[in-house]
Design a protein around this motif. Sequence first.
Motif, PDB file in Angstrom:
ATOM      1  N   ALA A  65       0.798  -1.202  -0.064  1.00  0.00           N
ATOM      2  CA  ALA A  65      -0.152  -0.092   0.132  1.00  0.00           C
ATOM      3  C   ALA A  65       0.970   1.441  -0.072  1.00  0.00           C
ATOM      4  CB  ALA A  65      -1.005   0.166   1.420  1.00  0.00           C
ATOM      5  N   GLY A  66       0.465   2.511  -0.430  1.00  0.00           N
ATOM      6  CA  GLY A  66       1.234   3.615  -0.517  1.00  0.00           C
ATOM      7  C   GLY A  66       1.188   4.057   0.981  1.00  0.00           C
ATOM      8  N   PRO A  67       2.164   5.206   1.025  1.00  0.00           N
ATOM      9  CA  PRO A  67       2.288   5.818   2.326  1.00  0.00           C
ATOM     10  C   PRO A  67       1.162   6.697   2.788  1.00  0.00           C
ATOM     11  CG  PRO A  67       3.454   7.206   0.523  1.00  0.00           C
ATOM     12  CD  PRO A  67       3.057   5.859  -0.132  1.00  0.00           C
ATOM     13  N   ALA A  68       0.101   7.109   1.961  1.00  0.00           N
ATOM     14  CA  ALA A  68      -0.977   7.497   2.312  1.00  0.00           C
ATOM     15  C   ALA A  68      -1.768   6.881   3.452  1.00  0.00           C
ATOM     16  CB  ALA A  68      -1.891   8.176   1.512  1.00  0.00           C
ATOM     17  N   ARG A  69      -2.081   5.463   3.039  1.00  0.00           N
ATOM     18  CA  ARG A  69      -2.673   4.780   4.167  1.00  0.00           C
ATOM     19  C   ARG A  69      -1.861   4.632   5.275  1.00  0.00           C
ATOM     20  NH1 ARG A  69      -4.318  -1.445   2.469  1.00  0.00           N
ATOM     21  NH2 ARG A  69      -5.692  -0.307   0.883  1.00  0.00           N
ATOM     22  N   MET A  70      -0.710   4.261   5.292  1.00  0.00           N
ATOM     23  CA  MET A  70       0.188   4.239   6.222  1.00  0.00           C
ATOM     24  C   MET A  70       0.233   5.473   7.348  1.00  0.00           C
ATOM     25  SD  MET A  70       3.596   2.312   4.878  1.00  0.00           S
ATOM     26  CE  MET A  70       3.098   0.971   3.567  1.00  0.00           C
ATOM     27  N   LEU A  71       0.425   6.551   6.592  1.00  0.00           N
ATOM     28  CA  LEU A  71       0.075   7.691   7.559  1.00  0.00           C
ATOM     29  C   LEU A  71      -1.113   8.074   8.264  1.00  0.00           C
ATOM     30  CD1 LEU A  71       2.358   9.953   5.175  1.00  0.00           C
ATOM     31  CD2 LEU A  71       3.114   9.070   7.466  1.00  0.00           C
ATOM     32  N   GLY A  72      -2.295   7.478   7.306  1.00  0.00           N
ATOM     33  CA  GLY A  72      -3.679   7.743   7.866  1.00  0.00           C
ATOM     34  C   GLY A  72      -3.832   7.042   9.137  1.00  0.00           C
ATOM     35  N   VAL A  73      -3.308   5.611   9.142  1.00  0.00           N
ATOM     36  CA  VAL A  73      -3.409   4.783  10.103  1.00  0.00           C
ATOM     37  C   VAL A  73      -2.419   5.232  11.275  1.00  0.00           C
ATOM     38  CG1 VAL A  73      -2.643   2.203  11.006  1.00  0.00           C
ATOM     39  CG2 VAL A  73      -3.724   2.567   8.910  1.00  0.00           C
ATOM     40  N   VAL A  74      -1.478   5.851  11.069  1.00  0.00           N
ATOM     41  CA  VAL A  74      -0.677   6.419  12.076  1.00  0.00           C
ATOM     42  C   VAL A  74      -1.489   7.694  12.778  1.00  0.00           C
ATOM     43  CG1 VAL A  74       1.509   7.753  12.573  1.00  0.00           C
ATOM     44  CG2 VAL A  74       1.637   5.790  11.208  1.00  0.00           C
ATOM     45  N   ALA A  75      -1.997   8.668  12.013  1.00  0.00           N
ATOM     46  CA  ALA A  75      -3.055   9.369  12.457  1.00  0.00           C
ATOM     47  C   ALA A  75      -4.096   8.983  13.344  1.00  0.00           C
ATOM     48  CB  ALA A  75      -3.555  10.439  11.387  1.00  0.00           C
ATOM     49  N   GLY A  76      -4.499   7.733  13.040  1.00  0.00           N
ATOM     50  CA  GLY A  76      -5.786   7.279  13.780  1.00  0.00           C
ATOM     51  C   GLY A  76      -5.155   6.767  14.938  1.00  0.00           C
ATOM     52  N   GLY A  77      -3.985   5.963  14.957  1.00  0.00           N
ATOM     53  CA  GLY A  77      -3.286   5.621  16.111  1.00  0.00           C
ATOM     54  C   GLY A  77      -3.008   6.558  17.359  1.00  0.00           C
ATOM     55  N   ILE A  78      -2.556   7.856  16.762  1.00  0.00           N
ATOM     56  CA  ILE A  78      -2.152   8.751  17.549  1.00  0.00           C
ATOM     57  C   ILE A  78      -3.411   9.306  18.208  1.00  0.00           C
ATOM     58  CG2 ILE A  78      -1.640  11.201  17.691  1.00  0.00           C
ATOM     59  CD1 ILE A  78       0.425  10.524  15.399  1.00  0.00           C
ATOM     60  N   CYS A  79      -4.653   9.379  17.651  1.00  0.00           N
ATOM     61  CA  CYS A  79      -5.845   9.557  18.321  1.00  0.00           C
ATOM     62  C   CYS A  79      -6.389   8.501  19.292  1.00  0.00           C
ATOM     63  CB  CYS A  79      -6.991   9.948  17.286  1.00  0.00           C
ATOM     64  SG  CYS A  79      -6.782  11.294  16.122  1.00  0.00           S
ATOM     65  N   ALA A  80      -6.094   7.520  18.910  1.00  0.00           N
ATOM     66  CA  ALA A  80      -6.485   6.082  19.707  1.00  0.00           C
ATOM     67  C   ALA A  80      -5.571   6.063  21.016  1.00  0.00           C
ATOM     68  CB  ALA A  80      -6.314   5.006  19.131  1.00  0.00           C
ATOM     69  N   TRP A  81      -4.130   6.329  20.907  1.00  0.00           N
ATOM     70  CA  TRP A  81      -3.099   6.746  22.016  1.00  0.00           C
ATOM     71  C   TRP A  81      -4.123   7.697  22.960  1.00  0.00           C
ATOM     72  CZ3 TRP A  81       0.731   4.196  23.285  1.00  0.00           C
ATOM     73  CH2 TRP A  81       1.789   4.531  24.385  1.00  0.00           C
ATOM     74  N   PHE A  82      -4.402   8.798  22.588  1.00  0.00           N
ATOM     75  CA  PHE A  82      -4.972   9.933  23.387  1.00  0.00           C
ATOM     76  C   PHE A  82      -6.479   9.691  23.952  1.00  0.00           C
ATOM     77  CE2 PHE A  82      -1.254  12.198  21.476  1.00  0.00           C
ATOM     78  CZ  PHE A  82      -0.761  12.743  22.657  1.00  0.00           C
ATOM     79  N   LYS A  83      -7.011   8.263  23.657  1.00  0.00           N
ATOM     80  CA  LYS A  83      -8.242   7.726  24.155  1.00  0.00           C
ATOM     81  C   LYS A  83      -9.443   8.673  23.429  1.00  0.00           C
ATOM     82  CE  LYS A  83      -6.086   5.807  28.030  1.00  0.00           C
ATOM     83  NZ  LYS A  83      -6.252   5.364  29.190  1.00  0.00           N
ATOM     84  N   ALA A  84      -9.234   8.952  22.167  1.00  0.00           N
ATOM     85  CA  ALA A  84     -10.428   9.575  21.406  1.00  0.00           C
ATOM     86  C   ALA A  84     -11.295   8.548  21.290  1.00  0.00           C
ATOM     87  CB  ALA A  84      -9.996  10.192  20.125  1.00  0.00           C
ATOM     88  N   PRO A  85     -12.661   8.879  20.990  1.00  0.00           N
ATOM     89  CA  PRO A  85     -13.740   7.891  20.823  1.00  0.00           C
ATOM     90  C   PRO A  85     -13.458   6.988  19.508  1.00  0.00           C
ATOM     91  CG  PRO A  85     -14.702   9.924  21.326  1.00  0.00           C
ATOM     92  CD  PRO A  85     -13.149  10.237  21.146  1.00  0.00           C
ATOM     93  N   LEU A  86     -13.859   6.138  19.262  1.00  0.00           N
ATOM     94  CA  LEU A  86     -13.616   5.042  18.093  1.00  0.00           C
ATOM     95  C   LEU A  86     -14.009   5.785  16.702  1.00  0.00           C
ATOM     96  CD1 LEU A  86     -12.745   2.563  16.560  1.00  0.00           C
ATOM     97  CD2 LEU A  86     -15.134   1.721  16.871  1.00  0.00           C
ATOM     98  N   VAL A  87     -15.304   6.754  16.773  1.00  0.00           N
ATOM     99  CA  VAL A  87     -15.649   7.228  15.429  1.00  0.00           C
ATOM    100  C   VAL A  87     -15.029   8.512  15.106  1.00  0.00           C
ATOM    101  CG1 VAL A  87     -17.418   8.792  14.667  1.00  0.00           C
ATOM    102  CG2 VAL A  87     -17.884   6.963  16.248  1.00  0.00           C
ATOM    103  N   VAL A  88     -14.172   9.070  16.055  1.00  0.00           N
ATOM    104  CA  VAL A  88     -12.943  10.098  15.895  1.00  0.00           C
ATOM    105  C   VAL A  88     -11.641   9.556  15.288  1.00  0.00           C
ATOM    106  CG1 VAL A  88     -11.787  12.060  17.067  1.00  0.00           C
ATOM    107  CG2 VAL A  88     -14.098  11.453  17.524  1.00  0.00           C
TER     108      VAL A  88
END
Length: 106
Positions: A65-88
């Motif tokens: 997969a391209g870097p866009a998908r990987m960076l998107g997952v990293v962005a979502g992982g950062i939000c999850a790390w800070f305990k954002a709701p799943l929808v966010v």
Amino acid sequence: MNAASVWIGIVVFACGSYALRVSGVLLRARVTLSGFAEKSLDRAVVMLLLAVVATSTIFAGHDVAGPARMLGVVAGGICAWFKAPLVVVVIVAAGATALLRLSGVS
């Protein structure tokens, strides 16, 4: 392969899946696991989920997969790390991936 054999396969797998779920509920009171075994099973579940995330992040079908998908997952992982709701988490990951793809990063 005809339609009847497909339906038979679906019914067999559905019954087997249901039987596994029911056996877990029925045997929970009879089978006791050690503390080490329970911790190991909990960790195994987490590792399995992480493996699925890593595989679906890195690969798209048989290609990388391209870097866009990987960076998107990293962005979502950062939000999850800070305990954002799943929808966010999902919206941020999808939004970051979409913005990166719009900007030309595949």
